[in-house]
Design an enzyme around this catalytic site. Structure first.
Site, PDB file in Angstrom:
ATOM      1  CG  ASN A 150      -0.250  -0.077   2.515  1.00  0.00           C
ATOM      2  OD1 ASN A 150       0.966  -0.161   2.571  1.00  0.00           O
ATOM      3  ND2 ASN A 150      -1.016  -0.041   3.592  1.00  0.00           N
ATOM      4  CG  HIS A 151       4.642   1.461   1.361  1.00  0.00           C
ATOM      5  ND1 HIS A 151       5.760   0.801   1.777  1.00  0.00           N
ATOM      6  CD2 HIS A 151       3.821   1.533   2.436  1.00  0.00           C
ATOM      7  CE1 HIS A 151       5.634   0.506   3.061  1.00  0.00           C
ATOM      8  NE2 HIS A 151       4.450   0.926   3.480  1.00  0.00           N
ATOM      9  CG  HIS A 189       1.692   5.216   2.891  1.00  0.00           C
ATOM     10  ND1 HIS A 189       0.864   4.167   2.609  1.00  0.00           N
ATOM     11  CD2 HIS A 189       2.069   5.034   4.176  1.00  0.00           C
ATOM     12  CE1 HIS A 189       0.725   3.407   3.673  1.00  0.00           C
ATOM     13  NE2 HIS A 189       1.458   3.897   4.645  1.00  0.00           N
ATOM     14  CG  HIS A 209       0.880   5.509   9.794  1.00  0.00           C
ATOM     15  ND1 HIS A 209       0.433   6.242   8.728  1.00  0.00           N
ATOM     16  CD2 HIS A 209       1.445   4.413   9.266  1.00  0.00           C
ATOM     17  CE1 HIS A 209       0.713   5.619   7.608  1.00  0.00           C
ATOM     18  NE2 HIS A 209       1.331   4.492   7.911  1.00  0.00           N
ATOM     19  N   PRO A 258      -4.293   9.148   4.392  1.00  0.00           N
ATOM     20  CG  PRO A 258      -2.576   7.630   3.947  1.00  0.00           C
ATOM     21  CD  PRO A 258      -3.145   8.483   5.024  1.00  0.00           C
ATOM     22  N   GLY A 259      -6.487   8.020   1.826  1.00  0.00           N
ATOM     23  CA  GLY A 259      -7.596   7.106   1.531  1.00  0.00           C
ATOM     24  C   GLY A 259      -7.082   6.021   0.600  1.00  0.00           C
ATOM     25  CB  SER A 260      -8.526   3.321  -1.276  1.00  0.00           C
ATOM     26  OG  SER A 260      -9.720   3.884  -1.740  1.00  0.00           O
ATOM     27  CG  HIS A 320      -3.025   4.069   9.798  1.00  0.00           C
ATOM     28  ND1 HIS A 320      -4.141   3.300   9.962  1.00  0.00           N
ATOM     29  CD2 HIS A 320      -2.145   3.322   9.088  1.00  0.00           C
ATOM     30  CE1 HIS A 320      -3.943   2.132   9.376  1.00  0.00           C
ATOM     31  NE2 HIS A 320      -2.749   2.105   8.834  1.00  0.00           N
ATOM     32  CE  LYS A 331      -0.490   0.313  -5.387  1.00  0.00           C
ATOM     33  NZ  LYS A 331       0.339  -0.868  -5.442  1.00  0.00           N
TER      34      LYS A 331
END
EC number: 6.5.1.-
Lengths: 137, 483
Positions: B207-208, B239, B331, B380-382, B406, B482
């Site tokens: 998810n970064h 992220h 986080h 952050p959302g998706s 977070h 990503k």
């Protein structure tokens, strides 16, 4: 079944079996390698690197998780997926093994950690060794 | 062990729920949940609340074990958990921080609007993908020597100032100014250091991401002005965390603690909660190693910002203006902080795993212009939805040890997401909505599809209404890069 993936919300869970403890270790390594790069070990025709690994732990469950963690670290450092393994010593609390690896360019999935959560090596009703392993991805 | 159901949960206030200590005899404190009723109903579906109850058994835990509204099942601690333990002899648990030590988010603000860049989004997405190494097992542009990695571990983002990747001024805009002073590289294994040698300036995978977005809505004008945000402004969010180095630090020290717990007669319901007293040899060594990994993560996000600035300059040239750091927040971390418990100020070790510090106005670590507002919190959302900038509040000290959510929180497993999502179609659908995705694989796009996440709006509404953070601005994605 030597291993299968089971649902887990955040991470990847693997259920592994083996007729012997050694086979459980080998199958767990296959399952982990398949997460890192699906099908990679099926197509390997040569080995580029060789490493020796020695791990001791206080129980067979901890030994398995610690063994996989050390192989994972070497995988990341050597940029090699270790599809080949030969155990020169194997007991419930200590293993010594030769790892044979093949270079790769990138993973399918990055494994951050191999957790002790829900890991428990035991014999199932069919007499096989089994455990669940949760990978933090 | 029986599963937590709604019958076991008492309502303490709007958005605040409690599983009493009497639920299980090994609980040392109650377990508290920050959630709307709708979110609570969803949370009950997985095993995250049972994991929270396990956290409530940690030696020296104070007041309550807590989860934020984006909570979901993890291993040991739930993701979205907060636990404060007594200093100096309460527990420190690497599982309460996670394998990705100091995973966190930073936001850069630009002087351009979304109209200014609308014709160059595709070029920007490709340039960012080229300049910021992403994907698994890929190294970065910087290869550290063994002396240099020790310097990075000791000095964090300061290393970037000395080597021309950041300005001194920028450090003020990073949590803890980008450096935890307790870091000691001698507590970090050679294996961990080897994993980090070529990973500075890389985002990794999962998810970064690096995301270019625009400010869609302002909720608090005064706070937005202080943070340098305005409508339609283009911002860039990063992220990522401490990469393989942090993962190895966690692995090494969890292994030590699983054995060492027996020496301290600590028995826990889950080995992944493995802990030792903070002031024990093993506890001190872990904390020093964790601080080192946290410093590596801040250095990593700073070098990624340098790479982003290079990409920005390549695409926009002298018309691009500057990218200023608004804030960088962790986080996944443990901090020694002072909090008021039962009317008395106490030093505690606050574990935040998938939870963001959200300190309120008056916090003197912040840059001067943020002190009257509170600490920026970046949520952050998706991939295809929206994200939020919030400000921390004084109320969060009372309710959540100065913490809030977070992110959106995962809803579907990666495999389930892959089964349900046709990634090439999703990429095209997002493109039609003006969002450019650059990813290493379609698999990565499917795993991180919006359907895999909870509704970030409901999560943020909960923290806003409960008062642990206040909404400042909503941002919408334009480009996502990503691994």
């Amino acid at each position: 079944m030597i291993y299968e993936y089971v649902p887990h919300t955040a991470d990847l869970a693997l259920k592994v079996e083996g007729y012997t403890l050694k086979e459980l270790f080998v199958n767990s390594l296959k399952g982990m390698n398949n997460i890192l790069k699906s099908g990679f070990c099926d197509e390997v025709k040569r080995f580029d690197s060789q490493m020796t690994i020695e791990v001791s732990s206080e129980s067979k469950t901890e030994l398995l998780i610690n063994f996989l963690s050390d192989v994972l670290a070497l995988t990341n450092i050597q940029k090699s997926i270790f599809c080949g393994i030969y155990f020169s010593y194997f007991s419930e609390t200590r293993v010594v093994a030769q790892l044979f690896g093949t270079w790769f360019c990138c993973f399918d999935e990055d494994i951050k950690g191999i957790t002790y959560h829900e890991a428990h090596v035991s014999r199932n009703k069919n007499g096989k060794f089994e455990t669940c392993i949760i990978f933090d991805v | 062990m029986h599963k937590v159901t709604k019958e076991h949960i008492n309502k303490l206030a709007d958005y605040f729920w409690e599983i009493p200590k009497s639920f299980r005899e090994d609980m040392r404190v109650p377990a508290q949940i920050l959630a709307s009723e709708k979110i609570l109903d969803d949370i009950i579906e997985d095993r995250s609340l049972n994991q929270l109850v396990n956290v409530a058994t940690l030696p020296g835990i104070r007041k309550a074990a807590l989860v934020m509204p984006d909570v979901h099942e993890g291993y040991g601690f739930p993701i979205g958990g907060v636990a404060a333990t007594m200093h100096p002899d309460g527990a420190i648990s690497p599982g309460g921080i996670g394998y990705d030590i100091n995973c966190g988010v930073r936001l850069l603000t630009s002087q351009l609007t979304k109209d200014d860049i609308k014709d160059q989004l595709e070029a920007l997405s490709k340039e960012l993908y080229a300049q910021v190494p992403s994907g698994m097992g890929k190294g970065g542009q910087i290869r550290l020597s063994s002396e240099q990695i020790d310097e990075v571990l000791r000095t964090g983002a300061e290393w970037c100032v000395e080597h021309g990747y950041a300005s001194q001024e920028e450090l003020k805009y990073i949590e803890s100014h980008g450096k935890l002073k307790w870091a000691d590289p001698s507590c970090v294994s050679q294996m961990a250091k080897n994993r980090g040698l070529d990973q500075l300036g890389t985002i990794g995978s999962g998810n970064h991401f690096v995301e270019v977005a625009s400010v869609d809505e302002i909720y608090d004008r005064e706070a937005a002005n202080a943070f340098g945000l305005c409508e339609n402004q283009v911002v860039v969010m990063v992220h990522t965390g401490s990469r393989g180095l942090g993962h190895q630090v966690a692995t090494d020290h969890i292994r030590v603690m699983v054995s060492a717990m027996r020496n301290y007669d600590i028995r826990l319901p889950d080995r992944e909660l493995a802990c030792v007293p903070f002031n024990s040899e093993e506890g001190k060594n872990y904390f020093k190693a964790m601080c080192s990994a946290a410093n590596f993560a801040w250095c990593n996000r700073q070098i990624i910002s340098w790479e982003i600035r290079n990409a920005w300059n390549t695409v926009f040239g002298e018309n691009g203006g500057q990218l200023d750091l608004m804030y960088d927040v962790a986080h996944n971390i443990a901090k020694v902080e002072k909090h008021v418990i039962d009317g008395k100020e106490e030093k505690v070790i606050v574990h935040r795993k998938g939870a963001t510090r959200s300190f309120g106005s008056g916090f003197d670590e912040l840059p001067d212009e943020y002190i009257p507002i509170g600490q920026p919190v970046i949520i952050p959302g998706s991939m295809g939805t929206c994200s939020y900038v919030l400000a921390g509040t004084i109320k969060s000290y009372d309710l959540t040890f100065g913490s809030c959510c977070h992110g959106a929180g995962r809803r579907l497993s990666r495999r389930a997401a892959k089964k349900q999502v046709n990634a090439p179609v999703l990429k095209e659908q997002l493109r039609e909505r003006g969002i450019y995705i650059e990813a290493g694989s379609f698999r990565g796009i499917a795993e991180e599809a919006p359907i895999a996440y909870k509704d970030v709006n409901s999560v943020v509404e909960t923290v806003n209404c409960s008062g642990v953070a206040k909404k400042v601005a909503k941002i919408k994605p334009l480009v996502v890069v990503k691994g």
